[in-house]
Design a protein around this motif. Structure first.
Motif, PDB file in Angstrom:
ATOM      1  N   VAL A 294      -0.591  20.485   0.356  1.00  0.00           N
ATOM      2  CA  VAL A 294      -1.099  19.112   0.412  1.00  0.00           C
ATOM      3  C   VAL A 294      -1.178  18.683   1.876  1.00  0.00           C
ATOM      4  O   VAL A 294      -0.311  19.030   2.679  1.00  0.00           O
ATOM      5  CB  VAL A 294      -0.207  18.134  -0.387  1.00  0.00           C
ATOM      6  CG1 VAL A 294      -0.337  18.375  -1.876  1.00  0.00           C
ATOM      7  CG2 VAL A 294       1.260  18.250   0.026  1.00  0.00           C
ATOM      8  N   THR A 295      -2.216  17.957   2.214  1.00  0.00           N
ATOM      9  CA  THR A 295      -2.395  17.494   3.593  1.00  0.00           C
ATOM     10  C   THR A 295      -2.589  15.995   3.624  1.00  0.00           C
ATOM     11  O   THR A 295      -3.096  15.394   2.666  1.00  0.00           O
ATOM     12  CB  THR A 295      -3.616  18.159   4.251  1.00  0.00           C
ATOM     13  OG1 THR A 295      -4.813  17.703   3.584  1.00  0.00           O
ATOM     14  CG2 THR A 295      -3.528  19.682   4.175  1.00  0.00           C
ATOM     15  N   GLN A 296      -2.182  15.400   4.725  1.00  0.00           N
ATOM     16  CA  GLN A 296      -2.377  13.962   4.896  1.00  0.00           C
ATOM     17  C   GLN A 296      -3.859  13.622   4.871  1.00  0.00           C
ATOM     18  O   GLN A 296      -4.270  12.637   4.254  1.00  0.00           O
ATOM     19  CB  GLN A 296      -1.754  13.511   6.215  1.00  0.00           C
ATOM     20  CG  GLN A 296      -0.236  13.653   6.266  1.00  0.00           C
ATOM     21  CD  GLN A 296       0.322  13.310   7.632  1.00  0.00           C
ATOM     22  OE1 GLN A 296      -0.168  12.403   8.296  1.00  0.00           O
ATOM     23  NE2 GLN A 296       1.349  14.023   8.057  1.00  0.00           N
TER      24      GLN A 296
ATOM     25  N   ALA B 218       0.950   7.033  -6.482  1.00  0.00           N
ATOM     26  CA  ALA B 218      -0.217   7.849  -6.820  1.00  0.00           C
ATOM     27  C   ALA B 218       0.061   9.332  -6.608  1.00  0.00           C
ATOM     28  O   ALA B 218      -0.288  10.173  -7.448  1.00  0.00           O
ATOM     29  CB  ALA B 218      -1.419   7.410  -5.989  1.00  0.00           C
ATOM     30  N   ILE B 219       0.697   9.662  -5.482  1.00  0.00           N
ATOM     31  CA  ILE B 219       1.013  11.070  -5.201  1.00  0.00           C
ATOM     32  C   ILE B 219       2.076  11.575  -6.170  1.00  0.00           C
ATOM     33  O   ILE B 219       1.978  12.691  -6.698  1.00  0.00           O
ATOM     34  CB  ILE B 219       1.469  11.250  -3.739  1.00  0.00           C
ATOM     35  CG1 ILE B 219       0.366  10.814  -2.770  1.00  0.00           C
ATOM     36  CG2 ILE B 219       1.844  12.709  -3.477  1.00  0.00           C
ATOM     37  CD1 ILE B 219       0.801  10.797  -1.308  1.00  0.00           C
ATOM     38  N   LEU B 220       3.091  10.753  -6.423  1.00  0.00           N
ATOM     39  CA  LEU B 220       4.157  11.152  -7.348  1.00  0.00           C
ATOM     40  C   LEU B 220       3.596  11.402  -8.737  1.00  0.00           C
ATOM     41  O   LEU B 220       3.943  12.392  -9.393  1.00  0.00           O
ATOM     42  CB  LEU B 220       5.238  10.068  -7.401  1.00  0.00           C
ATOM     43  CG  LEU B 220       6.421  10.339  -8.337  1.00  0.00           C
ATOM     44  CD1 LEU B 220       7.171  11.595  -7.912  1.00  0.00           C
ATOM     45  CD2 LEU B 220       7.361   9.139  -8.378  1.00  0.00           C
ATOM     46  N   ASP B 221       2.713  10.522  -9.209  1.00  0.00           N
ATOM     47  CA  ASP B 221       2.101  10.716 -10.524  1.00  0.00           C
ATOM     48  C   ASP B 221       1.297  12.011 -10.561  1.00  0.00           C
ATOM     49  O   ASP B 221       1.330  12.745 -11.559  1.00  0.00           O
ATOM     50  CB  ASP B 221       1.186   9.532 -10.858  1.00  0.00           C
ATOM     51  CG  ASP B 221       1.951   8.316 -11.352  1.00  0.00           C
ATOM     52  OD1 ASP B 221       3.131   8.466 -11.715  1.00  0.00           O
ATOM     53  OD2 ASP B 221       1.367   7.216 -11.366  1.00  0.00           O
ATOM     54  N   ALA B 222       0.560  12.287  -9.477  1.00  0.00           N
ATOM     55  CA  ALA B 222      -0.243  13.514  -9.427  1.00  0.00           C
ATOM     56  C   ALA B 222       0.642  14.750  -9.500  1.00  0.00           C
ATOM     57  O   ALA B 222       0.297  15.744 -10.145  1.00  0.00           O
ATOM     58  CB  ALA B 222      -1.083  13.536  -8.156  1.00  0.00           C
TER      59      ALA B 222
ATOM     60  N   ALA C 114       4.649   7.961   2.821  1.00  0.00           N
ATOM     61  CA  ALA C 114       4.918   8.418   1.455  1.00  0.00           C
ATOM     62  C   ALA C 114       5.455   9.844   1.467  1.00  0.00           C
ATOM     63  O   ALA C 114       6.374  10.187   0.704  1.00  0.00           O
ATOM     64  CB  ALA C 114       3.649   8.335   0.609  1.00  0.00           C
ATOM     65  N   PHE C 115       4.912  10.682   2.342  1.00  0.00           N
ATOM     66  CA  PHE C 115       5.397  12.057   2.480  1.00  0.00           C
ATOM     67  C   PHE C 115       6.889  12.078   2.818  1.00  0.00           C
ATOM     68  O   PHE C 115       7.644  12.901   2.298  1.00  0.00           O
ATOM     69  CB  PHE C 115       4.615  12.785   3.577  1.00  0.00           C
ATOM     70  CG  PHE C 115       3.404  13.531   3.088  1.00  0.00           C
ATOM     71  CD1 PHE C 115       2.765  13.188   1.901  1.00  0.00           C
ATOM     72  CD2 PHE C 115       2.888  14.592   3.809  1.00  0.00           C
ATOM     73  CE1 PHE C 115       1.655  13.869   1.453  1.00  0.00           C
ATOM     74  CE2 PHE C 115       1.776  15.300   3.373  1.00  0.00           C
ATOM     75  CZ  PHE C 115       1.154  14.938   2.192  1.00  0.00           C
TER      76      PHE C 115
ATOM     77  N   LEU D 271       0.816  -1.215   0.000  1.00  0.00           N
ATOM     78  CA  LEU D 271       0.000   0.000   0.000  1.00  0.00           C
ATOM     79  C   LEU D 271       0.849   1.264   0.000  1.00  0.00           C
ATOM     80  O   LEU D 271       0.522   2.229  -0.700  1.00  0.00           O
ATOM     81  CB  LEU D 271      -0.940  -0.005   1.207  1.00  0.00           C
ATOM     82  CG  LEU D 271      -1.926   1.163   1.300  1.00  0.00           C
ATOM     83  CD1 LEU D 271      -2.787   1.243   0.052  1.00  0.00           C
ATOM     84  CD2 LEU D 271      -2.797   1.040   2.539  1.00  0.00           C
ATOM     85  N   ILE D 272       1.929   1.279   0.780  1.00  0.00           N
ATOM     86  CA  ILE D 272       2.770   2.479   0.851  1.00  0.00           C
ATOM     87  C   ILE D 272       3.332   2.817  -0.529  1.00  0.00           C
ATOM     88  O   ILE D 272       3.320   3.978  -0.952  1.00  0.00           O
ATOM     89  CB  ILE D 272       3.918   2.298   1.859  1.00  0.00           C
ATOM     90  CG1 ILE D 272       3.343   2.137   3.266  1.00  0.00           C
ATOM     91  CG2 ILE D 272       4.877   3.487   1.813  1.00  0.00           C
ATOM     92  CD1 ILE D 272       4.378   1.747   4.297  1.00  0.00           C
ATOM     93  N   GLU D 273       3.794   1.777  -1.238  1.00  0.00           N
ATOM     94  CA  GLU D 273       4.329   2.011  -2.577  1.00  0.00           C
ATOM     95  C   GLU D 273       3.255   2.548  -3.519  1.00  0.00           C
ATOM     96  O   GLU D 273       3.510   3.438  -4.334  1.00  0.00           O
ATOM     97  CB  GLU D 273       4.917   0.716  -3.148  1.00  0.00           C
ATOM     98  CG  GLU D 273       6.204   0.264  -2.481  1.00  0.00           C
ATOM     99  CD  GLU D 273       5.952  -0.604  -1.252  1.00  0.00           C
ATOM    100  OE1 GLU D 273       4.790  -0.644  -0.770  1.00  0.00           O
ATOM    101  OE2 GLU D 273       6.909  -1.225  -0.765  1.00  0.00           O
ATOM    102  N   GLN D 274       2.041   2.019  -3.391  1.00  0.00           N
ATOM    103  CA  GLN D 274       0.953   2.486  -4.251  1.00  0.00           C
ATOM    104  C   GLN D 274       0.577   3.935  -3.928  1.00  0.00           C
ATOM    105  O   GLN D 274       0.313   4.728  -4.842  1.00  0.00           O
ATOM    106  CB  GLN D 274      -0.275   1.589  -4.087  1.00  0.00           C
ATOM    107  CG  GLN D 274      -0.154   0.259  -4.813  1.00  0.00           C
ATOM    108  CD  GLN D 274      -1.518  -0.374  -5.029  1.00  0.00           C
ATOM    109  OE1 GLN D 274      -2.313  -0.460  -4.096  1.00  0.00           O
ATOM    110  NE2 GLN D 274      -1.780  -0.831  -6.235  1.00  0.00           N
TER     111      GLN D 274
END
Length: 232
Positions: free
Chosen positions: A33-35, A17-21, A52-53, A10-13
């Protein structure tokens, strides 16, 4: 961004997802951006967002910004130039190595794959398809890295390419004309590689990276683009 299921990685996903955005411009430079907000968008708890942050901060995609909290790191022309200086050297090495191997091995299948890439790139340019242009540009250079026979080149440039992808996406959203002529340069590099001309392949690959960064940095520094980024 789409909601995620709860898989083993999940962490990798969440990170992807955030990196792609960020790289595709869904999350803009300077945007807060907020958690909590991202957890709601992705349908996950705050814990994988927090982890991920931490990775994204280390890699320079997000940063702390005082009372504003965490923001998407602004695009930096100077950093872009530094990234391209490294990439130009590695691209030149990859092209030279690929040309050397082309002299020693059959390249019929590889040439067919290369021709397909070029055709797809020209079609995306003609259609002004920003997302496809960025991904196909990355695929073109990855093709040469793979053809070079040196896996360390691709490993070394992997993180660089995410920063470059982000810059390209941001600029192309405002000016797709930036990619005019790029696929002609790509074709020339491939011609030199498949001809086994090591020196020319190296020279063209380095010139391609150097001319690209001059153009991209000039646009980033331009007042009109800078104003758009500031308003994001």
């Amino acid at each position: 961004m789409q909601k995620l299921n709860a898989p083993a990685h999940l962490i990798e996903q969440v990170y992807d997802a955030i990196l792609d955005a960020i790289c595709e411009g869904t999350l803009q430079p300077n945007e807060r951006v907020t958690q909590e907000g991202l957890a709601a968008q992705l349908g996950v708890s705050r814990q994988p967002i927090l982890q991920a942050f931490q990775i994204l901060k280390r890699e320079g995609f997000i940063e702390d910004h005082g009372r504003k909290g965490v923001i998407v790191t602004p695009l930096d022309p100077q950093k872009l130039v530094q990234l391209y200086q490294v990439r130009a050297a590695l691209d030149a090495l990859a092209a030279r190595s690929a040309a050397r191997l082309a002299q020693q091995n059959s390249t019929k299948k590889l040439k067919a794959s290369a021709d397909k890439l070029i055709s797809q790139g020209r079609a995306a340019a003609a259609a002004n398809d920003t997302r496809a242009l960025v991904h196909l540009d990355m695929a073109f250079h990855q093709f040469i890295y793979d053809m070079s026979g040196n896996p360390v080149i691709a490993q070394t440039t992997a993180l660089h390419w995410h920063h470059i992808r982000r810059t390209m996406s941001s600029i192309l959203q405002n000016d797709v004309r930036t990619f005019e002529g790029v696929w002609d340069e790509h074709q020339a590099i491939l011609n030199a590689i498949f001809d086994g001309n090591e020196e020319l392949a190296q020279q063209l690959a380095q010139q391609h990276a150097e001319s690209a960064v001059e153009h991209l940095a000039r646009i980033l520094e331009g007042s009109e683009h800078a104003a758009k980024l500031k308003q994001a």
